[in-house]
Design a protein around this motif. Structure first.
Motif, PDB file in Angstrom:
ATOM      1  N   GLY A   1      20.072  21.185 -19.583  1.00 40.03           N
ATOM      2  CA  GLY A   1      20.649  22.239 -20.410  1.00 40.03           C
ATOM      3  C   GLY A   1      21.823  22.946 -19.779  1.00 40.03           C
ATOM      4  O   GLY A   1      22.087  24.116 -20.078  1.00 40.03           O
ATOM      5  N   VAL A   2      22.548  22.248 -18.898  1.00 47.55           N
ATOM      6  CA  VAL A   2      23.705  22.847 -18.232  1.00 47.55           C
ATOM      7  C   VAL A   2      24.913  22.779 -19.158  1.00 47.55           C
ATOM      8  O   VAL A   2      25.222  21.721 -19.721  1.00 47.55           O
ATOM      9  N   VAL A   3      25.594  23.905 -19.322  1.00 46.99           N
ATOM     10  CA  VAL A   3      26.807  23.942 -20.135  1.00 46.99           C
ATOM     11  C   VAL A   3      27.958  24.478 -19.282  1.00 46.99           C
ATOM     12  O   VAL A   3      27.747  25.096 -18.231  1.00 46.99           O
ATOM     13  N   GLY A   4      29.171  24.246 -19.737  1.00 48.33           N
ATOM     14  CA  GLY A   4      30.343  24.718 -19.022  1.00 48.33           C
ATOM     15  C   GLY A   4      30.514  26.217 -19.133  1.00 48.33           C
ATOM     16  O   GLY A   4      29.787  26.896 -19.867  1.00 48.33           O
ATOM     17  N   GLU A   5      31.493  26.740 -18.410  1.00 50.88           N
ATOM     18  CA  GLU A   5      31.728  28.184 -18.396  1.00 50.88           C
ATOM     19  C   GLU A   5      32.016  28.739 -19.784  1.00 50.88           C
ATOM     20  O   GLU A   5      31.713  29.889 -20.089  1.00 50.88           O
ATOM     21  N   LYS A   6      32.617  27.922 -20.642  1.00 51.51           N
ATOM     22  CA  LYS A   6      32.955  28.368 -21.989  1.00 51.51           C
ATOM     23  C   LYS A   6      31.939  27.909 -23.030  1.00 51.51           C
ATOM     24  O   LYS A   6      32.182  27.980 -24.224  1.00 51.51           O
ATOM     25  N   GLY A   7      30.788  27.447 -22.540  1.00 46.79           N
ATOM     26  CA  GLY A   7      29.717  27.049 -23.444  1.00 46.79           C
ATOM     27  C   GLY A   7      29.764  25.602 -23.893  1.00 46.79           C
ATOM     28  O   GLY A   7      28.935  25.173 -24.696  1.00 46.79           O
ATOM     29  N   GLU A   8      30.718  24.825 -23.385  1.00 42.73           N
ATOM     30  CA  GLU A   8      30.821  23.433 -23.808  1.00 42.73           C
ATOM     31  C   GLU A   8      29.666  22.618 -23.221  1.00 42.73           C
ATOM     32  O   GLU A   8      29.303  22.780 -22.067  1.00 42.73           O
ATOM     33  N   GLU A   9      29.108  21.755 -24.027  1.00 41.87           N
ATOM     34  CA  GLU A   9      28.019  20.902 -23.556  1.00 41.87           C
ATOM     35  C   GLU A   9      28.539  19.628 -22.890  1.00 41.87           C
ATOM     36  O   GLU A   9      27.910  19.097 -21.982  1.00 41.87           O
ATOM     37  N   GLU A  10      29.676  19.113 -23.353  1.00 45.10           N
ATOM     38  CA  GLU A  10      30.231  17.887 -22.779  1.00 45.10           C
ATOM     39  C   GLU A  10      30.970  18.219 -21.494  1.00 45.10           C
ATOM     40  O   GLU A  10      31.912  19.019 -21.475  1.00 45.10           O
ATOM     41  N   TRP A  11      30.555  17.579 -20.408  1.00 41.90           N
ATOM     42  CA  TRP A  11      31.105  17.900 -19.099  1.00 41.90           C
ATOM     43  C   TRP A  11      32.504  17.338 -18.918  1.00 41.90           C
ATOM     44  O   TRP A  11      32.811  16.210 -19.313  1.00 41.90           O
ATOM     45  N   SER A  12      33.377  18.135 -18.319  1.00 39.90           N
ATOM     46  CA  SER A  12      34.698  17.694 -17.884  1.00 39.90           C
ATOM     47  C   SER A  12      34.929  18.240 -16.486  1.00 39.90           C
ATOM     48  O   SER A  12      34.892  19.459 -16.276  1.00 39.90           O
ATOM     49  N   ILE A  13      35.157  17.359 -15.523  1.00 45.53           N
ATOM     50  CA  ILE A  13      35.388  17.818 -14.157  1.00 45.53           C
ATOM     51  C   ILE A  13      36.620  18.705 -14.089  1.00 45.53           C
ATOM     52  O   ILE A  13      36.669  19.668 -13.315  1.00 45.53           O
ATOM     53  N   TRP A  14      37.624  18.448 -14.940  1.00 42.69           N
ATOM     54  CA  TRP A  14      38.861  19.212 -14.934  1.00 42.69           C
ATOM     55  C   TRP A  14      38.627  20.664 -15.353  1.00 42.69           C
ATOM     56  O   TRP A  14      39.359  21.550 -14.932  1.00 42.69           O
ATOM     57  N   ARG A  15      37.608  20.892 -16.157  1.00 43.53           N
ATOM     58  CA  ARG A  15      37.325  22.237 -16.653  1.00 43.53           C
ATOM     59  C   ARG A  15      36.131  22.865 -15.939  1.00 43.53           C
ATOM     60  O   ARG A  15      36.132  24.058 -15.628  1.00 43.53           O
ATOM     61  N   ASP A  16      35.094  22.048 -15.675  1.00 45.68           N
ATOM     62  CA  ASP A  16      33.820  22.577 -15.204  1.00 45.68           C
ATOM     63  C   ASP A  16      33.585  22.395 -13.706  1.00 45.68           C
ATOM     64  O   ASP A  16      32.701  23.042 -13.140  1.00 45.68           O
ATOM     65  N   GLY A  17      34.338  21.500 -13.071  1.00 45.12           N
ATOM     66  CA  GLY A  17      34.097  21.255 -11.661  1.00 45.12           C
ATOM     67  C   GLY A  17      32.768  20.561 -11.422  1.00 45.12           C
ATOM     68  O   GLY A  17      32.248  19.868 -12.292  1.00 45.12           O
ATOM     69  N   CYS A  18      32.210  20.750 -10.239  1.00 42.55           N
ATOM     70  CA  CYS A  18      31.004  20.039  -9.835  1.00 42.55           C
ATOM     71  C   CYS A  18      29.958  21.023  -9.310  1.00 42.55           C
ATOM     72  O   CYS A  18      30.274  21.886  -8.484  1.00 42.55           O
ATOM     73  N   GLU A  19      28.739  20.871  -9.755  1.00 41.66           N
ATOM     74  CA  GLU A  19      27.640  21.720  -9.280  1.00 41.66           C
ATOM     75  C   GLU A  19      27.456  21.517  -7.777  1.00 41.66           C
ATOM     76  O   GLU A  19      27.306  20.390  -7.301  1.00 41.66           O
ATOM     77  N   GLY A  20      27.467  22.608  -7.029  1.00 38.18           N
ATOM     78  CA  GLY A  20      27.316  22.518  -5.581  1.00 38.18           C
ATOM     79  C   GLY A  20      28.566  22.018  -4.880  1.00 38.18           C
ATOM     80  O   GLY A  20      28.564  21.865  -3.657  1.00 38.18           O
ATOM     81  N   GLY A  21      29.621  21.790  -5.633  1.00 42.16           N
ATOM     82  CA  GLY A  21      30.874  21.322  -5.057  1.00 42.16           C
ATOM     83  C   GLY A  21      32.004  22.263  -5.416  1.00 42.16           C
ATOM     84  O   GLY A  21      31.807  23.473  -5.541  1.00 42.16           O
ATOM     85  N   GLU A  22      33.193  21.711  -5.602  1.00 41.69           N
ATOM     86  CA  GLU A  22      34.359  22.544  -5.860  1.00 41.69           C
ATOM     87  C   GLU A  22      34.598  22.783  -7.348  1.00 41.69           C
ATOM     88  O   GLU A  22      34.320  21.918  -8.188  1.00 41.69           O
ATOM     89  N   SER A  23      35.160  23.934  -7.619  1.00 40.24           N
ATOM     90  CA  SER A  23      35.637  24.261  -8.959  1.00 40.24           C
ATOM     91  C   SER A  23      37.091  23.811  -9.080  1.00 40.24           C
ATOM     92  O   SER A  23      37.774  23.614  -8.064  1.00 40.24           O
TER      93      SER A  23
END
Length: 236
Positions: free
Chosen positions: A125-147
């Motif tokens: 159930g992880v969503v992006g900062e803006k509520g997006e469900e589809e992950w994009s590294i360019w927008r959401d970065g990596c959990e435990g890694g870099e933004s």
């Protein structure tokens, strides 16, 4: 046009050759992988065509080579420049191991495939900062890694160093080419930041393993960074 190409300082971006994880699309950040035999051939082929005296990447025209500290990038640098006598421990300080150009820190996604990341996020159930469900590294970065912001900040530091090196040489006062040897993701980020774009701006970029791309400036103007879609090559 050839004279303009050569007199305006350039930045050559060199992606490391193929690794086992490059072949199958796994996100590779801090994991230390060496090039495959095919990866070595990719880089050696690029070097034979493009690196050397009077060639596109002429060591005599270089003021600095920035190399990611990851082993695959160091190995790529060696294959590109070993015949030209340029080494990682170059006493002149021309070659620098630069942490700011290392690959994106993928955190818990290290070694994962894109589909595995998206499935895991959906299950948790992880969503992006803006509520997006589809992950994009360019927008959401990596959990435990870099933004994206963290990656942009370190690349901006490197770009600032390069601009200071090249600023006094915009009209061919002296040769001031730079080489950056790094990774597929970090170099695509580097291109976006070179052009002043945010990392989440849609911009489809391709850079094959072992390939070299070219950045420079429009009209000899340091305030007009540009991307070479194509350029003339020196005669053999």
């Amino acid at each position: 046009m050839a004279d303009l190409d050569a007199s305006t300082p350039r930045v050559f971006i060199a992606r490391h050759g193929e690794t086992e994880w490059t072949k199958n699309g796994r996100y590779t950040g801090s994991t230390e992988l060496l090039l495959t035999p095919d990866g070595e051939k990719q880089v050696s082929g690029t070097a034979s065509h493009l690196v050397g005296s009077k060639k596109l990447v002429d060591p005599e025209r270089l003021v600095k080579v920035f190399v990611s500290p990851r082993k695959r990038a160091q190995q790529t640098f060696t294959l590109l420049f070993e015949k030209e006598g340029l080494k990682l421990d170059d006493a002149s300080g021309k070659v620098v191991l630069e942490e700011d150009i290392t690959e994106w820190d993928h955190g818990m996604y290290e070694g994962w495939l894109g589909g595995e990341i998206r499935s895991s996020r959906k299950e948790r159930g992880v969503v992006g900062e803006k509520g997006e469900e589809e992950w994009s590294i360019w927008r959401d970065g990596c959990e435990g890694g870099e933004s994206p912001q963290q990656v942009a900040e370190r690349l901006d530091r490197l770009i600032a160093k390069i601009r200071e090196l090249q600023r006094p040489c915009m009209n061919g006062e002296q040769a001031a080419d730079v080489v950056v040897v790094a990774h597929g993701m970090s170099l695509r980020c580097f291109v976006k930041r070179w052009l002043g774009y945010p990392l989440d701006m849609p911009l489809a970029l391709m850079l094959s393993p072992g390939a070299i791309g070219i950045l420079s400036y429009l009209k000899h103007d340091i305030e007009q960074p540009a991307f070479f879609v194509g350029m003339s090559l020196p005669p053999l």
